[in-house]
Design a protein around this motif. Structure first.
Motif, PDB file in Angstrom:
ATOM      1  N   MET A 135      42.345  43.007  39.970  1.00  0.00           N
ATOM      2  CA  MET A 135      41.652  42.032  39.125  1.00  0.00           C
ATOM      3  C   MET A 135      40.204  41.891  39.577  1.00  0.00           C
ATOM      4  O   MET A 135      39.282  41.898  38.754  1.00  0.00           O
ATOM      5  CB  MET A 135      42.345  40.677  39.177  1.00  0.00           C
ATOM      6  CG  MET A 135      41.736  39.680  38.228  1.00  0.00           C
ATOM      7  SD  MET A 135      42.342  38.020  38.497  1.00  0.00           S
ATOM      8  CE  MET A 135      41.474  37.567  39.983  1.00  0.00           C
ATOM      9  N   VAL A 136      40.014  41.775  40.880  1.00  0.00           N
ATOM     10  CA  VAL A 136      38.653  41.594  41.374  1.00  0.00           C
ATOM     11  C   VAL A 136      37.800  42.839  41.086  1.00  0.00           C
ATOM     12  O   VAL A 136      36.643  42.749  40.708  1.00  0.00           O
ATOM     13  CB  VAL A 136      38.661  41.267  42.884  1.00  0.00           C
ATOM     14  CG1 VAL A 136      37.252  41.261  43.443  1.00  0.00           C
ATOM     15  CG2 VAL A 136      39.314  39.916  43.112  1.00  0.00           C
ATOM     16  N   SER A 137      38.438  44.023  41.216  1.00  0.00           N
ATOM     17  CA  SER A 137      37.646  45.220  40.946  1.00  0.00           C
ATOM     18  C   SER A 137      37.342  45.355  39.460  1.00  0.00           C
ATOM     19  O   SER A 137      36.441  46.093  39.071  1.00  0.00           O
ATOM     20  CB  SER A 137      38.337  46.470  41.480  1.00  0.00           C
ATOM     21  OG  SER A 137      39.582  46.619  40.856  1.00  0.00           O
ATOM     22  N   ALA A 138      38.083  44.621  38.617  1.00  0.00           N
ATOM     23  CA  ALA A 138      37.766  44.622  37.189  1.00  0.00           C
ATOM     24  C   ALA A 138      36.432  43.930  36.941  1.00  0.00           C
ATOM     25  O   ALA A 138      35.931  43.933  35.811  1.00  0.00           O
ATOM     26  CB  ALA A 138      38.876  43.957  36.389  1.00  0.00           C
ATOM     27  N   THR A 139      35.859  43.323  37.986  1.00  0.00           N
ATOM     28  CA  THR A 139      34.518  42.754  37.855  1.00  0.00           C
ATOM     29  C   THR A 139      33.543  43.829  37.373  1.00  0.00           C
ATOM     30  O   THR A 139      32.640  43.557  36.596  1.00  0.00           O
ATOM     31  CB  THR A 139      34.047  42.203  39.216  1.00  0.00           C
ATOM     32  OG1 THR A 139      35.056  41.318  39.705  1.00  0.00           O
ATOM     33  CG2 THR A 139      32.740  41.448  39.092  1.00  0.00           C
ATOM     34  N   PHE A 140      33.769  45.065  37.846  1.00  0.00           N
ATOM     35  CA  PHE A 140      32.910  46.177  37.413  1.00  0.00           C
ATOM     36  C   PHE A 140      32.911  46.327  35.909  1.00  0.00           C
ATOM     37  O   PHE A 140      31.853  46.365  35.280  1.00  0.00           O
ATOM     38  CB  PHE A 140      33.378  47.502  38.025  1.00  0.00           C
ATOM     39  CG  PHE A 140      33.074  47.607  39.480  1.00  0.00           C
ATOM     40  CD1 PHE A 140      31.753  47.663  39.906  1.00  0.00           C
ATOM     41  CD2 PHE A 140      34.088  47.641  40.413  1.00  0.00           C
ATOM     42  CE1 PHE A 140      31.468  47.757  41.256  1.00  0.00           C
ATOM     43  CE2 PHE A 140      33.806  47.726  41.757  1.00  0.00           C
ATOM     44  CZ  PHE A 140      32.494  47.780  42.184  1.00  0.00           C
ATOM     45  N   THR A 141      34.136  46.438  35.346  1.00  0.00           N
ATOM     46  CA  THR A 141      34.195  46.627  33.899  1.00  0.00           C
ATOM     47  C   THR A 141      33.519  45.449  33.205  1.00  0.00           C
ATOM     48  O   THR A 141      32.794  45.624  32.235  1.00  0.00           O
ATOM     49  CB  THR A 141      35.647  46.763  33.406  1.00  0.00           C
ATOM     50  OG1 THR A 141      36.387  45.648  33.900  1.00  0.00           O
ATOM     51  CG2 THR A 141      36.280  48.040  33.891  1.00  0.00           C
ATOM     52  N   GLY A 142      33.756  44.255  33.738  1.00  0.00           N
ATOM     53  CA  GLY A 142      33.121  43.068  33.157  1.00  0.00           C
ATOM     54  C   GLY A 142      31.611  43.190  33.177  1.00  0.00           C
ATOM     55  O   GLY A 142      30.937  42.941  32.169  1.00  0.00           O
ATOM     56  N   LEU A 143      31.077  43.611  34.338  1.00  0.00           N
ATOM     57  CA  LEU A 143      29.620  43.714  34.458  1.00  0.00           C
ATOM     58  C   LEU A 143      29.070  44.773  33.501  1.00  0.00           C
ATOM     59  O   LEU A 143      27.996  44.593  32.921  1.00  0.00           O
ATOM     60  CB  LEU A 143      29.248  44.059  35.902  1.00  0.00           C
ATOM     61  CG  LEU A 143      29.458  42.921  36.901  1.00  0.00           C
ATOM     62  CD1 LEU A 143      29.196  43.385  38.334  1.00  0.00           C
ATOM     63  CD2 LEU A 143      28.580  41.712  36.562  1.00  0.00           C
TER      64      LEU A 143
END
Lengths: 450, 452
Positions: free
Chosen positions: B291-299
């Protein structure tokens, strides 16, 4: 610790060419046949043919059953009918039918014409059983005893039948008409006094399988009852053959691969990755990819229907990938655990409530942790998003984790109830269902709060 | 043989104290099935049962019971009772159940074992988890090369009572170094005065005590044997592993692999026996990381917010692209991970995997490209054809990337001595997601720039 570093295929060829037949025979006497077969696999076919001429027939038969199927085909072509006949005598029937199932039709005919009438009917019986059935992997060479035998008579019978039997560790007691009524372990016979009667040693409660049962059942029973072989009977209980634990090991591994492939949306393949051609590989993967892609039309429509929200609050789109991945991962976790529980631990529809209750509690805990971490993550890394939206996203995470775990945990049970394979209910299918549900939840909460 | 004794019947027999009938039942019916019933009896009834049944039968039942029941029984047992039980158990079974017992119970048991038993138990307990030493049994039949067939049969009769298997016997020299193996069948069928040295097989397949149990399983499968000898680093024979123990190993290892591939940290117990807290712990770690690494996709999406707002159709296709990429990556990684586990695929196959994945993904990508284009054309008539083309092209490239990443990452994990199974779909999905979005938005800007 694996032996056979001593020879190379070239060295074997060399020995053959210089006609050092005795040395060759000694090598085949001394080393493990599985290792030797791996070497022979790499020799030219003509030399292999020559090799079979000089090896004792029983060694040749053993070697034959471990050779690569492709080589087998060329080899059978080269053999004379008499040669095949000689080898056949020394092969276990189940190995022979394994070999035959790899050969093209005209070669099967050639081999069958060299078999004795008795062998031929045994082979045909084995070949006609459904693929993956117990009948198809059983060996028909089994030691049978009579209830009335004394221990001495039994030992004589074992010595007589044992030469060809796949295992002599278990002897089966049959009625005159062949009905299986019990079994005795060789250990018990060996430790009994010569004048004792077999009747005193018999175990009457025999775990057994039927010819048309799935081979997985044999594996399960062997593992459950801690035995090294299981007898196979027909519907009337007539003893037809035996499946030994080493046959079952391959079954267990194959079935595991099949399950894993199904869970990854692959239509199970027969061969290993390296041996599978491009086209079969393509076919095994494309079907589910297409089905799942087309069903993603739902998620597309849901987003389209909520376009006004997205245009209004552009930041909403940022979290779509994260929400879908997280829900997908959670669903895949719970479905995997339940599918494995069904396969290994006999979980079934009766456990519906237990699974529901466990998934609910796990979801609550996992959802709470993710709620907190997600809110902090957005607050720290994406400050421009704002706390309200962060809370909306976190609330969505909490709800969809719960939904994903419930869907993932219960869909395999539903499949079972409808007599479908639970493994096919695994993550990709569940992900698609959950994707649609998560997006709907997301937009509903967003619409309500923002 | 079809009709089995029901639980109620057994319970009634115990309640009515019909000792002889109970003994007959335990002689007649299969013990594994009966144990399922015993498991459900009250502790007092079980203890009564254990008093009236033969020691070897109670010992066997005991090994099949759940660890909770085993603990209850052992704690109610007197010292001599425990000693009697231990005498009738195989050493590997003792160790199996000791591993599940709390420390004070283990101590209680060990004090009642004979010195010899204690030494064997301690030996087995000292091997690392999942090593060949930890699953072997020390009860086997040992012969000398100079023995005659007659003498061997005597030895088998002596040692065989406690041996887990007698179908294979092992031949050692005076230093207990393993020099050969021989099938019981070959001994029985030979003449009485033949020598073991003439009959034995000297090309021995064996494992070391420290070898991984997975390696053991692979050898047993490869050589089609039902027993494998275990030696120490001085080639001395220490124990044997039987094929039926290996089935459990294969099943366990498969479960572990499948769990890792689904981003679950392997649990030691079955689903129903694993508590909620433990279950949550096994799942939460990867969920958090991913979930935290999904920050990338979000960014990445955040960076293209303007473009998304101007062409709404772009957002609608994101889930489809991402799940298809994820599925494709999951397919290739699964096949390669399984190939590593079973067919010995290694980093040397890198070129082969790359080339195969490339060709397969071209085929798959092409089909998906065409079908997706028509899907959008039919179901999303409001999109422009150029938008449909951009989405389909992204899909094509994503599938290729996903297949390559999925196929190669497990091999790379192997090079770094990591578990390939941990490289499975969830991790690959996260990487592919980010790559797919970058391709997507760049294509969109290149082809649809005029609309933005």
């Amino acid at each position: 610790m694996e032996p056979m570093k001593d020879y190379t295929p070239q060295e074997l060829s060399q020995l053959l060419q210089t006609r050092q037949f005795r040395t060759l025979r000694e090598i085949f006497e001394e080393y493990n046949i599985v290792d030797l077969a791996a070497l022979v696999d790499r020799m030219p076919v003509d030399e292999i043919t020559a090799l079979f001429k000089i090896l004792p027939k029983d060694k040749g038969a053993e070697l034959l059953s471990y050779l690569d199927p492709d080589i087998l085909e060329d080899l059978t072509n080269n053999f004379t009918v008499a040669q095949i006949g000689g080898l056949l005598e020394h092969l276990f029937i189940d190995d022979l039918s394994d070999i035959l199932s790899e050969l093209p039709d005209e070669l099967v005919k050639k081999v069958l014409s060299s078999a004795t009438p008795e062998q031929r009917s045994d082979i045909n019986a084995l070949l006609s059983y459904k693929e993956n059935s117990c009948g198809s992997i059983m060996s028909i060479d089994v030691v049978t005893l009579n209830v009335g035998d004394s221990v001495k008579e039994a030992m004589a019978a074992i010595k007589k039948q044992g030469k060809m039997a796949e295992t002599i560790n278990w002897c089966y007691i049959v009625e005159p008409k062949g009905k299986l009524i019990g079994y005795v372990s060789l250990k018990d016979i060996l430790f009994a006094k010569d004048d004792a009667m077999i009747e005193e040693l018999i175990d009457y409660d025999v775990p057994h399988v039927k010819t048309e049962d799935d081979q997985e059942k044999a594996a399960k029973l062997i593992s459950k009852y801690d035995i090294t072989a299981i007898p196979v009977t027909d519907l009337e209980g007539i003893l037809l053959g035996i499946i030994t634990v080493d046959d079952v090991l391959d079954v267990v591994t194959e079935e595991a691969t099949e399950d894993i492939q199904k869970m990854a949306a692959i239509i199970p393949l027969e061969d290993s990755y390296v041996e599978t051609g491009i086209f079969p590989m393509f076919k095994s993967r494309i079907t589910w990819l297409l089905v799942l892609m087309i069903s993603a039309t739902f998620t597309g429509s849901i987003i389209n229907a909520n376009n006004h929200l997205l245009v209004h609050i552009t930041s909403l789109a940022i979290f779509i990938p994260m929400l879908m991945d997280t829900a997908g991962n959670a669903g895949s976790q719970s479905s995997t655990m339940v599918i494995r529980g069904i396969v290994v631990d006999d979980m079934g529809v009766k456990d519906f409530v237990k699974i529901l209750w466990k998934e609910l509690r796990v979801s609550f805990l996992a959802g709470s942790v993710l709620f907190i971490v997600n809110t902090l993550r957005i607050g720290l890394f994406m400050p421009e998003v704002g706390w309200t939206l962060a809370l909306v996203v976190s609330a969505t995470v909490f709800i969809i984790i719960t939904l994903a775990n419930l869907v993932g945990g219960l869909l395999p049970l539903l499949a079972l109830a409808m007599k479908q394979d639970p493994a096919a209910m695994a993550s990709p299918l569940i992900t698609t269902v959950i994707d649609a549900v998560s997006l709907t939840v997301y937009f509903m909460i967003a619409a309500a709060v923002l | 043989m079809e009709n089995k004794l029901t639980f109620l019947e057994l319970e009634q027999l115990v309640k009515d104290r019909r000792y002889q009938a109970i003994r007959d039942a335990f002689d007649y019916y299969n013990l594994v099935d009966l144990t399922n019933h015993v498991e459900n009896l009250d502790l007092n009834e079980i203890l009564l049962l254990f008093k009236i049944l033969r020691k070897d039968i109670t010992a066997e039942i005991f090994t099949y019971l759940s660890s909770e029941k085993q603990e209850d029984i052992i704690t109610s047992f007197t010292g001599p009772q425990i000693a009697g039980m231990l005498e009738n158990l195989y050493t590997d079974d003792i160790v199996d159940f000791l591993e599940e017992m709390p420390a004070n119970v283990v101590k209680h048991i060990l004090t009642n074992a004979t010195a010899e038993q204690r030494a064997e138990i301690n030996l087995l307990l000292s091997y690392p988890e999942d090593s060949a030493g930890s699953i072997m049994t020390t009860d086997f039949v040992e012969l000398k090369a100079s023995d005659t067939v007659k003498k061997s049969i005597q030895k088998i009769k002596q040692q065989g009572k406690v041996a887990e298997t007698i179908s294979y016997c092992y031949v050692v020299d005076i230093n207990r170094v393993l020099v050969g193996s021989i099938k019981l069948r070959d001994i029985l069928f030979a003449d009485e005065d033949e020598l073991i040295s003439d009959l034995m097989d000297t090309d021995i397949v064996c494992v070391a005590t420290t070898d991984d149990q997975e390696h053991t399983a692979a050898l047993i499968r490869k050589y089609d044997v039902s027993v494998l000898p275990v030696v120490n680093n001085e080639s001395r024979l220490i124990g044997v592993i039987t094929a039926d123990d290996i089935i459990d190993v294969i099943t366990e290892e498969t479960t572990e692999d499948i769990q890792k591939m689904a981003a679950v940290i392997p649990t030691s117990d079955s689903y129903l026996r694993t508590g909620v807290l433990e279950m949550t712990k096994s799942r939460i770690a990867w969920l958090l990381v991913l979930m935290v690494s999904a920050t990338f996709t979000g960014l990445i999406i955040q960076g293209y917010e303007v473009q998304l707002a101007s062409i709404p159709a772009l957002a609608a296709a994101i889930p489809m692209i991402m799940s298809t990429g994820g599925n494709a990556g999951c397919q290739s990684s699964t096949m390669v991970i399984r190939g590593i586990a079973i067919d010995h695929m290694r980093i040397k196959d890198f070129g082969l995997v790359l080339w195969k994945e490339l060709r397969v993904s071209l085929g798959i990508g092409l089909v998906l490209f065409v079908v997706n284009f028509f899907r959008l054309w039919i179901f999303m008539p409001s999109d422009t054809l150029m938008t449909d083309l951009v989405i389909s092209l992204t899909l094509f490239l994503t599938v290729i990337l996903a297949n390559l990443t999925g196929g190669i990452l497990p091999l790379v994990a192997l090079v770094f001595k990591q578990d390939p199974a941990a490289m499975a779909s969830p991790l690959i999905t996260t990487i592919v997601d980010a790559l797919a979005l970058i391709i997507y938005f760049n294509l969109a800007m290149a082809f649809l720039g005029n609309l933005m």
